[in-house]
Design a protein around this motif. Structure first.
Motif, short mmCIF file in Angstrom:
data_model
loop_
_atom_site.label_atom_id
_atom_site.label_comp_id
_atom_site.label_asym_id
_atom_site.label_seq_id
_atom_site.Cartn_x
_atom_site.Cartn_y
_atom_site.Cartn_z
N LEU A 1 89.35 11.32 92.36
CA LEU A 1 89.02 10.29 91.38
C LEU A 1 88.92 8.98 92.15
N VAL A 2 87.79 8.27 92.04
CA VAL A 2 87.59 7.04 92.81
C VAL A 2 87.09 5.91 91.93
N GLY A 3 87.31 4.69 92.41
CA GLY A 3 86.82 3.52 91.69
C GLY A 3 87.03 2.25 92.49
N GLN A 4 86.57 1.14 91.94
CA GLN A 4 86.74 -0.18 92.57
C GLN A 4 86.97 -1.22 91.48
N THR A 5 88.01 -2.01 91.64
CA THR A 5 88.37 -2.99 90.63
C THR A 5 87.40 -4.16 90.61
N ARG A 6 87.55 -4.99 89.61
CA ARG A 6 86.88 -6.29 89.62
C ARG A 6 87.54 -7.16 90.66
N CYS A 7 87.03 -8.36 90.87
CA CYS A 7 87.68 -9.31 91.79
C CYS A 7 89.06 -9.66 91.26
N LEU A 8 90.04 -9.59 92.13
CA LEU A 8 91.42 -9.87 91.75
C LEU A 8 91.92 -11.13 92.43
N THR A 9 92.97 -11.69 91.86
CA THR A 9 93.61 -12.86 92.46
C THR A 9 94.81 -12.41 93.28
N ALA A 10 95.27 -13.29 94.18
CA ALA A 10 96.45 -12.99 94.97
C ALA A 10 97.69 -12.86 94.09
N GLU A 11 97.65 -13.48 92.94
CA GLU A 11 98.77 -13.36 92.01
C GLU A 11 98.80 -11.96 91.40
N GLU A 12 97.62 -11.41 91.13
CA GLU A 12 97.56 -10.06 90.55
C GLU A 12 97.86 -8.99 91.60
N PHE A 13 97.31 -9.17 92.82
CA PHE A 13 97.46 -8.19 93.89
C PHE A 13 97.62 -8.96 95.20
N PRO A 14 98.85 -9.28 95.59
CA PRO A 14 99.10 -10.16 96.73
C PRO A 14 98.43 -9.76 98.04
N ASP A 15 98.30 -8.47 98.31
CA ASP A 15 97.69 -8.04 99.57
C ASP A 15 96.24 -8.46 99.71
#
Length: 485
Positions: free
Chosen positions: A214-228
């Protein structure tokens, strides 16, 4: 069009109209597009036929480095590729408690810090849809025909005919099947060979597979949402399921998205269950069902908040989530007469080793070199000889990549053998790591008829037979009928 009589020449080919062989490419995937981009740089006519009515931006992330850098440079797109990608020099292996078990760096030796010193180019991670779009832009739109489902092919001494489901027919000199694991071109070719009792028994067997992804790609995220996301290098995290037959990976991208994938490892009984759904399960409903199964899997984000796959799924547009089965096989038969196979159509790897797209591109480079080296008005026999040379050059590398992919697939599993491989990888001496890295990056093929890309790697690339393939311009002025046939 009469295709059965063999071509004969009463005059030297140089006295005839200078006709290069027309190439019909079935499949507008990465392999087919790469071959199209290469032929676009030559004077060889070609057309690409894709069964889908439109291209969908599906997939997760892909790893590229020194193996494809020379080709990208020759096509003039290396800088654009690097601008889309994120530098990657390691994989973090984690457990379900979000703890790093060990970190694999490739390579990281006292005397050479980065891949560019050893092999002339660094390693990068790029979102598959972005790479696909980059390759798509290298082929003029009028060369690609969408919504063209192949019904049948017919080949002979004088040419080949491609028939599509919409009633259209196309004529050419060479047919390239770059249409994936269940290639219609391969099926037509194998049917002819089986009828003539020339198909190896193993090639007639169904494609085996042992995993579902199962594969996918998120929308653009912020460093607050995903710090890495904020880290300069790609954070490639591979997590092994504890008591469940799964592993999962996440990759941060240059575009501040997270590409992700979940792999389900099948045993004999579950493989048979999934096999019954080969043609019907792989749609939105199946993807949604698998999303429900994996939603609680822990995700490493680099932050204090404990994320799960449910967060990634929520951040991913539903139309960009797909479920696929992962076949594994290297076919023995790659060509016959005027038909030849490329990429997944003749070798399908498990993606654990990240070798599928790279080897499809290497196929395209090698095949493009040999097609370009064909004389004007090539006979079916000359075309077949070119295909033979193509397979002989590629098969050792393909088999090695296939074996390596199986090792990486087992390495990510929870089997006893997987534990042994992970232990060996974790404590492998630096000298052995270096030797392995050199072997994995030795094949760095180039396009023979374009200016060579400079390779400053300390470790020189492996010999490439097709790099010295003769081009029509190098032919002798006079060709006798005996030589021409």
């Amino acid at each position: 069009m009469e295709i059965n009589p063999a071509v004969t020449f009463k005059h030297g080919r140089k006295l005839m109209f200078a006709k290069r062989p027309k190439v019909l490419i079935v499949g507008a995937g990465l392999g087919g597009l790469t071959l199209g981009a290469i032929l676009q740089k030559s004077d060889i006519p070609y057309e690409i036929f894709e069964r889908a009515p439109q291209v969908k931006p599906l997939g997760s992330a892909m790893a590229f480095g020194a193996a494809t850098a020379p080709m990208f440079k020759q096509l003039g797109i290396y800088d654009e590729f690097v601008a889309l990608a994120k530098f990657n020099d390691s994989i973090h292996f984690s457990n379900e408690k979000r703890q790093t078990v060990y970190k694999m760096e490739f390579p990281n030796f006292p005397d050479e810090s980065f891949s560019s010193k050893l092999f002339g180019a660094d390693g990068f991670i790029v979102a598959r849809p972005l790479l696909y779009d980059l390759m798509l832009r290298q082929v003029p739109t009028d060369r690609i025909h969408m919504n063209k489902k192949v019904l049948s092919t017919k080949q002979g001494g004088n040419g080949i005919i491609l028939r599509c489901s919409d009633g259209t027919e196309y004529e050419g000199d060479i047919l390239v099947g770059a249409d994936g694991a269940y290639s219609a071109v391969r099926q037509n070719l194998y049917a002819e060979l089986k009828k003539a009792d020339r198909l190896p028994a193993d090639d007639a067997l169904p494609l085996p597979f042992s995993t579902v992804c199962l594969v996918g790609q998120t929308r653009c995220l912020t460093a607050e949402e995903f710090p890495d996301i904020a880290k300069e290098n790609c954070q490639f995290i591979n997590t092994l399921g504890g008591d469940r037959p799964y592993s999962w990976s996440t990759f941060t991208t240059r575009q501040n998205t997270v590409c992700w994938g979940v792999v389900l490892y099948l045993d004999k009984s579950s493989s048979k269950l999934h096999d019954s759904f080969r043609n019907s399960e792989w749609g939105p409903e199946a993807a949604s069902a698998m999303c429900e199964q994996v939603k609680d899997f822990p995700v490493v984000s680099g932050g204090v908040k404990k994320l799960t796959f449910q967060d990634l799924i929520n951040w991913t547009p539903k139309e960009l989530i797909s479920k696929v089965m992962l076949e594994e096989k290297v076919f023995e038969t790659w060509y016959d007469c005027r038909t030849v196979l490329l990429g997944d159509a003749c070798h399908k790897f498990n993606p654990a080793g990240g070798a599928g797209a790279i080897n499809a591109m290497h196929d395209a480079i090698t095949l493009g070199n040999y097609i370009n080296a064909l004389p004007h008005h090539p006979t079916a026999e000359e075309i077949t000889e070119a295909f033979k040379a193509y397979r002989e050059e590629r098969i050792p590398w393909v088999q090695e990549a296939f074996d390596t992919s199986k090792i990486f697939r087992v390495m990510a599993s929870k089997t006893i053998l997987g534990k042994i491989i992970r232990f060996c990888a974790k404590y492998m001496p630096a000298s052995m790591q270096k030797k392995s890295a050199i072997r994995m990056n030795a094949n760095r093929p180039q396009i023979a008829f374009l200016p060579k890309a400079e390779d400053k790697g300390l470790e020189r690339p492996a010999p490439q037979t097709s790099l010295s393939a003769m081009t029509p311009a190098d032919e002798q002025e006079d060709v006798t009928p005996a030589q021409a046939v």
